[in-house]
Design an enzyme around this catalytic site. Structure first.
Site, short mmCIF file in Angstrom:
data_model
loop_
_atom_site.label_atom_id
_atom_site.label_comp_id
_atom_site.label_asym_id
_atom_site.label_seq_id
_atom_site.Cartn_x
_atom_site.Cartn_y
_atom_site.Cartn_z
CG HIS A 394 -2.16 -1.11 1.17
ND1 HIS A 394 -2.92 -1.27 0.13
CD2 HIS A 394 -2.05 -2.05 2.15
CE1 HIS A 394 -3.69 -2.33 0.39
NE2 HIS A 394 -3.22 -2.90 1.60
CG ASP A 428 -3.08 -8.21 0.39
OD1 ASP A 428 -2.16 -8.48 1.17
OD2 ASP A 428 -4.18 -7.52 0.51
CG HIS A 430 -7.00 -5.38 1.46
ND1 HIS A 430 -6.34 -6.11 2.52
CD2 HIS A 430 -8.01 -4.84 2.12
CE1 HIS A 430 -7.15 -6.54 3.21
NE2 HIS A 430 -8.12 -5.69 3.09
CG ASP A 517 -5.24 -9.87 2.97
OD1 ASP A 517 -4.92 -10.57 1.71
OD2 ASP A 517 -4.92 -9.09 3.27
ZN LIG Z 1 -4.40 -7.18 2.44
#
Ligand SMILES: [Zn+2]
Length: 578
Positions: A394, A428, A430, A517
């Site tokens: 991120h 991931d 996200h 995740d």
């Molecule tokens: Zn994540």
């Protein structure tokens, strides 16, 4: 000392240099080979279809990367046999065990490939076929060497028929059953011999010669010559994961200093321990200590003021003091707040990624691990894994957030991009907004991310399908946002389209941002991938057959984290090496 390693490609400088040295040995030791054949070696490694064999090159590498010998193995997966095209030591390195080590490595490889055995040629020790006593003596020495390792000439056939009458030293065909106690059936042997002659020697053997040799295989099973030089039984080939096929593992030894004690902060040290506990026993990994790299690698992808700020603010904080950003100076970007703790929001995208004294050293060490993992790939490892936290995907050029500070995956990709094209696949839950932002205008680094649609999933502001890159980078960013409910099948389809895009791009290296995740029960995700899905997904990425660096990103359910990681790597390894 030397080590045997497999050379997978002709991309990295180390491999290019190794191949050049192998070509030198070929020139010296096999003067009959044409220039063209020698020059063709790199292409042979790349293109199994053209040569109708998969070529596998092993080198014995000594100090200063000097090559002491090599073996070129050809694999035929349908008839299930291996053929040794060359096995040779350099002229200055006769004896010394290099030949034995290479031959044993080749046997292990053949066994791991489920081959029925190894075939290869060796010049004869029969005075009727080899007239010069000097040469005959050398041939006998080689046959003795092979007997000792379990390989014997096939007898009662016309294989050693000279192509032109009277030609000296027509080779025997040898067979090594790898200690599997295999009786070689006549019909299978015929098919194999035909494949060898037609594919290897089509330009020198006329079709009627090939038919004659194939027909001459009459014994069923095929008979081997009795041991002549070596009475003790040979040692069976060993099936194990050779060092050069293991996954180079780098663990951030400083990760535990970064421990945010606030309740509910899921990015916790236990994540690393639960993964290590599960992968340790697999025998797939070879652990290395990370090297220290200069900050210039971080600044190659991150704004240098941001990097300096992070270092400075962390050093200025008291132990146990945490800073959470609370002012976001969007209105006046030209005026970063003077007070260091207040300035946090100038560089941060959210309110839940704190700064503390240990953030900088922990994140810097994570980057060192990622760079060492990339370095291992340049040294010849096919797969490497940086098991690190804090995560990085991120972190954008100018900002941190989402538990991430420095984008380790992007930094590793940038480092490898000096040697070839890179594809980054972020799996991931996200969106990998960091890599997208950093490489958005570049066409030499393809960025792909499969993630929860940003309408409902962090980071909420990027990861939409329409974001495709700009300028030179147009169409080199691919977002695959998925709905809130995703099962194995739906995920598989998304990963298939990512893999397809990677293939079209034809990269030299793959970087995987591995988030776990996506698993059922992860506290930060909504999907329901099961342990077996991680194995299948790893297998799909492995089947790209690229030198691959895996960087650990998210994944927060410590009960299942390790099992899913283990399954992912089992799949990745099998996809790569089987
Ligand atoms: Zn994540």
């Amino acid at each position: 000392m030397f080590r045997i390693r497999r050379v997978y490609d002709d991309v990295t400088p180390m491999n290019k240099e190794a191949i050049a040295q192998v070509q030198n040995i070929l020139r010296q030791q096999f003067p009959a080979l044409s220039k063209h054949e020698i020059a063709d070696l790199p292409r042979q490694l790349r293109n199994p279809l053209k040569y109708r064999f998969r070529s596998i090159l092993f080198i014995a590498e000594g100090p200063a990367r000097r090559i002491g010998g090599f073996a070129l193995l050809l694999h035929e997966p349908i008839l299930r046999f291996c053929y040794i095209d060359f096995i040779s030591t350099a002229r200055h390195r006769t004896g010394g065990g290099i030949g034995s080590a290479l031959y044993e490595r080749v046997r292990t490889e053949a066994l791991n490939l489920n081959a029925i055995g190894l075939f290869f040629e060796c010049l004869p020790d029969n005075p009727k076929l080899s007239h010069n006593p000097e040469i005959r003596k050398r041939n006998a020495e080689r046959l003795r060497f092979f007997e000792r390792h379990g390989a014997f000439p096939i007898v009662n056939t016309a294989y050693e028929t000279p192509l032109k009458p009277g030609e000296d030293n027509p080779p025997y065909l040898l067979f090594d059953d790898l200690g599997q106690d295999i009786q070689l059936e006549r019909d299978i042997a015929r098919e194999i011999v035909r494949a060898i002659l037609e594919r290897k020697y089509a330009n020198v053997c006329p079709p009627e010669y090939i038919d004659m040799v194939v027909e001459s295989f009459q014994d069923d099973p095929v008979q081997l010559r009795k041991p002549r030089y070596w009475k003790r039984p040979a040692v069976p080939a060993a099936r194990y994961i050779p060092a050069d096929q293991r996954i180079a593992l780098l663990v951030n030894d400083k990760h535990a200093i970064h421990h945010v004690q606030e309740q509910g902060y899921v990015e916790a040290p236990v994540r690393i321990d639960s993964i290590l506990a599960e992968i340790d026993g697999t025998g797939l990994f070879q652990r290395f200590a990370p090297h220290r790299f200069s900050e210039k690698h971080i600044k190659a992808v991150h704004n240098s003021k941001f990097v300096d700020y992070l270092k400075k603010v962390c050093a200025s904080l008291q132990p146990n003091e945490s800073v959470y950003p609370y002012v976001f100076p969007l209105r006046n970007a030209a005026r970063p707040p003077t007070e260091l703790p207040i300035r946090a929001g100038y560089y941060c995208i959210d309110t839940f990624t704190p700064l503390n004294r240990n953030v900088y050293p922990a994140a810097k060490r994570a980057v060192d691990c990622a760079l060492t993992a990339a370095e291992k790939i340049l040294e010849g490892y096919r797969l490497s894994y940086a098991l690190i936290r804090p995560p990085g995907h991120h972190a954008e050029r100018h900002s941190f957030g989402g538990f991430c500070y420095f984008n380790s995956a992007a930094i590793a990709a940038e480092y490898l991009s000096k040697y070839g094209k890179i594809a980054i696949v972020d799996i991931d839950y996200h969106h990998g907004n960091g890599q997208q932002n950093i490489f958005y205008e570049r066409s030499d680094v393809l960025t792909i991310s499969i993630h929860g649609q940003p309408r409902f999933a962090f980071p909420y502001f990027s990861g939409f399908k329409a974001e495709k890159g700009i300028g030179a980078g147009k169409n080199y960013n691919m977002n695959i946002p998925l709905p809130e409910i995703v099962d194995s099948k739906r995920y598989r389809r998304a990963l298939e389209s990512a893999v397809k895009r990677v293939k079209r791009f034809r990269p030299d290296f793959l970087v995987v941002a591995l988030g776990l995740d996506t698993a059922r029960s992860d506290p930060t995700g909504t999907w329901s991938l099961e342990p077996e899905d991680f194995e299948a997904n790893g297998g799909m990425l492995g089947s790209l057959n690229l030198p691959t660096v895996v960087i650990q990103e998210g994944g927060y359910d410590s009960h299942i984290l390790g099992i899913n990681a283990r399954n992912f790597f089992t799949g990745l390894w099998s996809g790569t090496f089987k």
